[in-house]
Design an enzyme around this catalytic site. Structure first.
Site, PDB file in Angstrom:
ATOM      1  N   LYS A   1       0.862  -1.184   0.000  1.00 23.48           N
ATOM      2  CA  LYS A   1       0.000   0.000   0.000  1.00 23.48           C
ATOM      3  C   LYS A   1       0.885   1.216   0.000  1.00 23.48           C
ATOM      4  CE  LYS A   1      -4.481   0.864   0.195  1.00 23.48           C
ATOM      5  NZ  LYS A   1      -5.560  -0.003  -0.293  1.00 23.48           N
TER       6      LYS A   1
HETATM    7  P1  NAD Z   1     -13.012   7.639  -2.677  1.00 21.89           P
HETATM    8  O1  NAD Z   1     -11.976   8.667  -2.486  1.00 21.89           O
HETATM    9  O2  NAD Z   1     -13.584   7.425  -4.037  1.00 21.89           O
HETATM   10  O3  NAD Z   1     -14.242   7.941  -1.675  1.00 21.89           O
HETATM   11  C1  NAD Z   1     -14.058   8.115  -0.310  1.00 21.89           C
HETATM   12  C2  NAD Z   1     -15.390   8.469   0.311  1.00 21.89           C
HETATM   13  O4  NAD Z   1     -15.197   8.570   1.734  1.00 21.89           O
HETATM   14  C3  NAD Z   1     -15.944   9.819  -0.159  1.00 21.89           C
HETATM   15  O5  NAD Z   1     -17.340   9.717  -0.360  1.00 21.89           O
HETATM   16  C4  NAD Z   1     -15.640  10.736   1.025  1.00 21.89           C
HETATM   17  O6  NAD Z   1     -16.588  11.797   1.136  1.00 21.89           O
HETATM   18  C5  NAD Z   1     -15.797   9.769   2.185  1.00 21.89           C
HETATM   19  N1  NAD Z   1     -15.134  10.266   3.398  1.00 21.89           N
HETATM   20  C6  NAD Z   1     -13.859  10.721   3.524  1.00 21.89           C
HETATM   21  N2  NAD Z   1     -13.646  11.171   4.780  1.00 21.89           N
HETATM   22  C7  NAD Z   1     -14.798  10.962   5.446  1.00 21.89           C
HETATM   23  C8  NAD Z   1     -15.231  11.229   6.766  1.00 21.89           C
HETATM   24  N3  NAD Z   1     -14.409  11.775   7.657  1.00 21.89           N
HETATM   25  N4  NAD Z   1     -16.513  10.900   7.106  1.00 21.89           N
HETATM   26  C9  NAD Z   1     -17.337  10.331   6.215  1.00 21.89           C
HETATM   27  N5  NAD Z   1     -16.996  10.091   4.952  1.00 21.89           N
HETATM   28  C10 NAD Z   1     -15.746  10.386   4.575  1.00 21.89           C
HETATM   29  O7  NAD Z   1     -12.399   6.287  -2.074  1.00 21.89           O
HETATM   30  P2  NAD Z   1     -12.791   4.775  -2.399  1.00 21.89           P
HETATM   31  O8  NAD Z   1     -11.874   4.288  -3.448  1.00 21.89           O
HETATM   32  O9  NAD Z   1     -14.269   4.671  -2.590  1.00 21.89           O
HETATM   33  O10 NAD Z   1     -12.351   4.047  -1.045  1.00 21.89           O
HETATM   34  C11 NAD Z   1     -13.206   3.961   0.089  1.00 21.89           C
HETATM   35  C12 NAD Z   1     -12.732   2.839   0.980  1.00 21.89           C
HETATM   36  O11 NAD Z   1     -12.733   1.608   0.253  1.00 21.89           O
HETATM   37  C13 NAD Z   1     -11.300   2.960   1.531  1.00 21.89           C
HETATM   38  O12 NAD Z   1     -11.233   2.344   2.793  1.00 21.89           O
HETATM   39  C14 NAD Z   1     -10.492   2.161   0.538  1.00 21.89           C
HETATM   40  O13 NAD Z   1      -9.254   1.713   1.071  1.00 21.89           O
HETATM   41  C15 NAD Z   1     -11.449   1.024   0.290  1.00 21.89           C
HETATM   42  N6  NAD Z   1     -11.230   0.271  -0.938  1.00 21.89           N
HETATM   43  C16 NAD Z   1     -11.209   0.889  -2.158  1.00 21.89           C
HETATM   44  C17 NAD Z   1     -11.040   0.127  -3.302  1.00 21.89           C
HETATM   45  C18 NAD Z   1     -11.085   0.730  -4.674  1.00 21.89           C
HETATM   46  O14 NAD Z   1     -11.059  -0.041  -5.643  1.00 21.89           O
HETATM   47  N7  NAD Z   1     -11.198   2.037  -4.833  1.00 21.89           N
HETATM   48  C19 NAD Z   1     -10.858  -1.263  -3.198  1.00 21.89           C
HETATM   49  C20 NAD Z   1     -10.901  -1.864  -1.950  1.00 21.89           C
HETATM   50  C21 NAD Z   1     -11.087  -1.082  -0.830  1.00 21.89           C
END
Ligand code: NAD
Length: 420
Positions: free
Chosen positions: A106
Site C-alpha cells: 500500500k
Molecule cells: P473515494 O476517495 O472514491 O471515496 C471516499 C469516500 O469517503 C468519499 O465519499 C468521502 O466523502 C468519504 N469520506 C472521507 N472522509 C470521510 C469522513 N471523515 N466521514 C465520512 N466520509 C468520509 O475512495 P474509495 O476508493 O471509494 O475508497 C473507500 C474505501 O474503500 C477505503 O477504505 C479504501 O481503502 C477502500 N477500498 C477501495 C477500493 C477501490 O477499488 N477504490 C478497493 C478496496 C477497498
C-alpha cells in the site's frame, strides 16, 4: 478518522487471533507480523505560485511470497506509517484469500487533494512516482487507486514510470499500475469492481443466511468509488437506500434515495450535502438508521465502541478497509450482527486489477461480460470458502477469512523455506 486508533495495532490483533486459532508456525508468524519493506520518500514539488513544497510519500511492501506486491495509493491528510502498514498487510491477506497471484502493498502521500490544483496534483504524482523509482515495477510492485486517487492519477504514474525506459521497452511496462482509464490500458468494469464484488459476495452470503436482497433496505457511509457503485448495484437488485454519510454531511429519505441520481449530484458537487431529494440529518441519526444492511465505504475505524450501539442493521458489509474496530466487532457479534470482512467483501477491486494486469500482459481486451463473469466466479468461490471455514472452525467471518489467507501463506513458506 484513524487518529484515535493505531491501525497497525488493530491489524496485528486480527492477525494474532487467526494465528492463534490455526496454531501458526512460529517462523511464519514472525515473518508475517511486519512488512518486508518500508519505503518513505520526502520529495519536493513546485507549486503553481513558484514556491517549493516537500511531501512525504509511503510505499509499504508487506509480502510478496504469493506474487508481486499489489495495493493502492492513497491521497489523504491523515496518511501515516501505521495506517499504510495495516493497509498493506490487509492486501496480502486479500490476495491470498481470493487466490490471485499477488502479494500485498500500500502507498500514500500525506495531503488533502482538495487543497491542490490539477496541475499541482499531476506534478505531485509524477514526482512521487519518480521518487519511488525501481521500488515499483510491472513484475515487482503494482500500485492502484485508493481514497483520493483514481484513473487520472494512475495514468500519470504509468506515463512517468514508462519514461524511465527506452522507447522500445516502454509498452511492456504499462501494467506497472492498474485502475487506468480504458484508453490507456484499463479494464472494463474496474471502476465499479469493488462495489460489484461486494454485491456478488453478498449474493452468496444472503442466500446462505436465507435473506432476500430484493425489498431490503440499506445505508452507506462514503459515496466515492466503492460506496456509490455498491449502492447503485444494490439498488438494481431491488434494495432501497435510506441514508448516506460522507465528508460533507449526512442525508436521509425513508422513501428511498435514488443512488444513480445521488451519484450524478456528488460528481457535480463533490459531496452529498445539499442533495435536494433528502433531508440533512445528524451523524448519530445516520448510524441509527433502521435498515437491514450497513455498508461502511469511507475510511477506517468509523464504526467503534462509541457508536456501535447505534447500529440496528443485521449485516455490516465492509466496503472500506478496516472500518470496524475489534471492540465494536466483538459487540456486534455478541448481539447477532454479521460483519462481512473487508478482505473478502471489498476484494473485487484487486481482483479486477488482476484481470487488467493479465490483459495488459497478453495484449488482450476483455468484454465487460467476461470481466463480470470472472469476478462473480472468484467472489462466489471465496465467499463459499469463508462460509465453510466458519462452519468448520465455529468462528466469526473475519477470523475465518484470515485463517484461510494466513494458512495459505503458511503452506507456501513451509514448501519454500527461507534463503539462505
Ligand atoms: P473515494 O476517495 O472514491 O471515496 C471516499 C469516500 O469517503 C468519499 O465519499 C468521502 O466523502 C468519504 N469520506 C472521507 N472522509 C470521510 C469522513 N471523515 N466521514 C465520512 N466520509 C468520509 O475512495 P474509495 O476508493 O471509494 O475508497 C473507500 C474505501 O474503500 C477505503 O477504505 C479504501 O481503502 C477502500 N477500498 C477501495 C477500493 C477501490 O477499488 N477504490 C478497493 C478496496 C477497498
Amino acid at each position: 478518522m484513524s487518529a484515535r486508533f493505531n491501525l497497525f495495532e488493530m491489524a496485528s490483533t486480527q492477525f494474532a487471533q487467526a494465528a492463534d486459532l490455526i496454531n501458526l508456525d512460529p517462523m511464519v508468524r514472525t515473518i508475517l507480523s511486519e512488512p518486508q519493506n518500508e519505503i518513505i520518500v520526502n520529495f519536493p514539488v513546485v507549486m503553481d505560485n513558484g514556491t517549493h513544497r516537500l511531501f512525504k510519500g509511503y510505499r509499504i511492501q508487506h509480502n510478496s511470497t504469493h506474487g508481486p506486491y499489489k495495493g493502492g495509493i492513497r491521497y489523504h491528510e491523515s496518511v501515516n506509517l501505521a495506517e499504510v502498514k495495516a493497509l498493506a498487510s490487509w492486501m496480502t491477506w486479500k490476495s491470498a484469500l481470493m487466490g490471485i497471484p499477488f502479494g500485498g502493498a500500500k502507498g500514500g502521500v500525506t495531503l488533502n487533494p482538495r487543497d491542490f490544483s490539477v496541475n499541482e496534483l499531476q506534478r505531485i504524482t509524477r514526482r512521487f512516482t519518480y521518487a519511488l523509482g525501481n521500488n515499483i515495477g510491472p513484475e515487482y510492485d503494482i500500485p492502484a487507486p485508493d481514497v483520493g486517487t483514481g484513473a487520472r492519477e494512475m495514468v500519470w504514474m504509468m506515463d512517468t514510470y514508462m519514461q524511465m525506459f527506452n522507447a522500445s521497452d516502454r509498452n511492456a511496462t504499462r501494467r506497472v499500475v492498474t485502475g487506468k482509464t480504458i484508453i490507456n490500458g484499463g479494464s472494463l468494469g474496474r471502476d465499479k469492481a469493488t462495489g460489484q464484488g461486494l454485491v456478488f459476495c453478498f449474493d452468496v452470503w444472503s442466500k446462505h443466511a436465507g435473506f432476500d436482497i430484493k425489498g431490503s433496505t440499506f445505508f452507506v457511509q462514503g459515496f466515492g468509488n466503492v460506496g456509490s457503485h455498491a449502492a447503485r448495484i444494490m439498488q438494481s437488485r431491488g434494495a432501497r437506500l435510506l441514508s448516506v454519510n460522507d465528508h460533507t454531511g449526512s442525508i436521509a429519505n425513508l422513501d428511498g434515495i435514488d443512488a444513480d441520481d445521488l451519484a450524478a449530484y456528488v460528481a457535480q458537487k463533490g459531496g452529498v450535502k445539499g442533495y435536494p431529494r433528502a433531508k440533512e440529518i445528524a451523524l448519530t441519526e445516520f448510524f441509527h438508521t433502521k435498515a437491514d444492511i450497513f455498508i461502511p465505504a469511507a475510511l477506517e475505524c468509523s464504526l467503534h465502541e462509541d457508536n456501535e450501539s447505534l447500529i440496528r442493521a443485521k449485516f455490516v458489509i465492509e466496503g472500506a478497509n478496516g472500518p470496524t474496530t475489534p471492540e465494536a466487532e466483538e459487540r456486534l457479534a455478541a448481539r447477532g450482527v454479521t460483519v462481512i470482512p473487508d478482505i473478502l467483501a471489498n476484494s473485487g477491486g484487486v481482483t479486477v486489477s488482476y484481470f487488467e494486469w493479465v490483459q495488459n500482459k497478453n495484449s488482450e481486451i476483455w468484454e465487460l461480460e467476461k470481466v463480470d463473469e470472472e469476478l462473480d466466479r472468484l467472489m462466489k468461490r471465496a465467499t463459499q470458502c469463508v462460509l465453510d471455514e466458519m462452519d468448520a472452525r465455529k468462528c466469526q467471518p473475519r477470523t475465518a477469512a484470515m485463517t484461510l489467507a494466513v494458512g495459505r501463506l503458511e503452506k507456501i513458506y513451509k514448501e519454500r523455506g527461507i534463503f539462505p
